[in-house]
Design a protein around this motif. Structure first.
Motif, short mmCIF file in Angstrom:
data_model
loop_
_atom_site.label_atom_id
_atom_site.label_comp_id
_atom_site.label_asym_id
_atom_site.label_seq_id
_atom_site.Cartn_x
_atom_site.Cartn_y
_atom_site.Cartn_z
N ALA A 1 0.83 -1.20 0.00
CA ALA A 1 0.00 0.00 0.00
C ALA A 1 0.86 1.25 0.00
O ALA A 1 1.96 1.27 0.55
CB ALA A 1 -0.92 0.01 1.21
N LEU A 2 0.32 2.28 -0.61
CA LEU A 2 0.92 3.60 -0.61
C LEU A 2 -0.08 4.50 0.09
O LEU A 2 -1.24 4.58 -0.33
CB LEU A 2 1.16 4.06 -2.05
N VAL A 3 0.34 5.14 1.17
CA VAL A 3 -0.56 6.02 1.91
C VAL A 3 -0.04 7.44 1.84
O VAL A 3 1.15 7.67 1.62
CB VAL A 3 -0.72 5.58 3.39
N ASP A 4 -0.94 8.39 2.04
CA ASP A 4 -0.55 9.80 2.02
C ASP A 4 -0.02 10.20 3.40
O ASP A 4 0.13 9.37 4.29
CB ASP A 4 -1.71 10.67 1.57
N ALA A 5 0.24 11.48 3.58
CA ALA A 5 0.82 11.98 4.82
C ALA A 5 -0.13 11.87 6.01
O ALA A 5 0.30 11.96 7.15
CB ALA A 5 1.26 13.43 4.65
N LEU A 6 -1.40 11.63 5.75
CA LEU A 6 -2.37 11.47 6.83
C LEU A 6 -2.65 10.00 7.13
O LEU A 6 -3.43 9.69 8.02
CB LEU A 6 -3.68 12.18 6.46
N GLY A 7 -2.05 9.10 6.39
CA GLY A 7 -2.26 7.67 6.60
C GLY A 7 -3.44 7.11 5.84
O GLY A 7 -3.86 5.99 6.10
N ASN A 8 -3.99 7.86 4.89
CA ASN A 8 -5.10 7.37 4.07
C ASN A 8 -4.56 6.67 2.84
O ASN A 8 -3.55 7.09 2.27
CB ASN A 8 -6.00 8.53 3.65
N LEU A 9 -5.25 5.64 2.42
CA LEU A 9 -4.82 4.86 1.27
C LEU A 9 -4.82 5.71 0.00
O LEU A 9 -5.82 6.36 -0.33
CB LEU A 9 -5.73 3.65 1.08
N ALA A 10 -3.69 5.71 -0.70
CA ALA A 10 -3.60 6.39 -1.98
C ALA A 10 -3.65 5.38 -3.12
O ALA A 10 -4.29 5.63 -4.14
CB ALA A 10 -2.30 7.20 -2.06
N ARG A 11 -3.01 4.24 -2.92
CA ARG A 11 -2.93 3.22 -3.96
C ARG A 11 -2.48 1.91 -3.32
O ARG A 11 -1.76 1.92 -2.34
CB ARG A 11 -1.90 3.68 -4.98
N PHE A 12 -2.88 0.80 -3.90
CA PHE A 12 -2.39 -0.49 -3.41
C PHE A 12 -2.25 -1.47 -4.56
O PHE A 12 -2.84 -1.29 -5.63
CB PHE A 12 -3.30 -1.07 -2.31
N VAL A 13 -1.43 -2.48 -4.32
CA VAL A 13 -1.17 -3.53 -5.31
C VAL A 13 -1.26 -4.87 -4.58
O VAL A 13 -0.67 -5.04 -3.51
CB VAL A 13 0.24 -3.37 -5.93
#
Length: 123
Positions: A2-14
């Protein structure tokens, strides 16, 4: 992965097969995504990844593996923020359907992860 933003919200996943190394999923995960800093654990300590991230102008915060011949410095103060990824996975695993992988196909499992991530972000 997973790739999360600076707030810990999901931006993208594989989704990856269980027996594959994490480095396999990095290229599709960061492709066409702009970011200023990449935080990762020791599993992401690869020269090709560091080179690509440096070319993109991102700050690389990955602690070096202990068997690395050329020692590389790591900003451990910034590395502390990697817990946001771990917190996201912890929140995601509170959804029993995701933690036990009830879904039979990858497509339906992706959909459930998206729904769970949406609910986490709305909290």
């Amino acid at each position: 992965m997973a790739l999360v933003d600076a707030l810990g919200n999901l931006a993208r996943f594989v989704l990856l097969p269980g027996q594959s190394h994490d480095l396999v999923g990095v290229k599709p995960l960061i492709q066409d995504v702009e970011f200023d800093m990449f935080l990762g654990d020791k599993a992401f300590d690869a020269d090709w990844l560091r080179t690509e991230l440096n070319e993109r102008g991102a700050v690389v915060v990955i602690p070096p593996k202990s068997n690395r011949k050329q020692k590389i410095d790591c900003d451990f103060h910034a590395y502390r923020w990697r817990h946001l990824v771990e917190n996201f996975f912890c929140s995601l695993k509170t959804f029993r359907r995701i933690a036990t992988r009830y879904e039979k196909t990858d497509q339906s499992y992706r959909a459930m992860i998206n729904l769970a991530a949406l609910k986490i972000a709305m909290r």
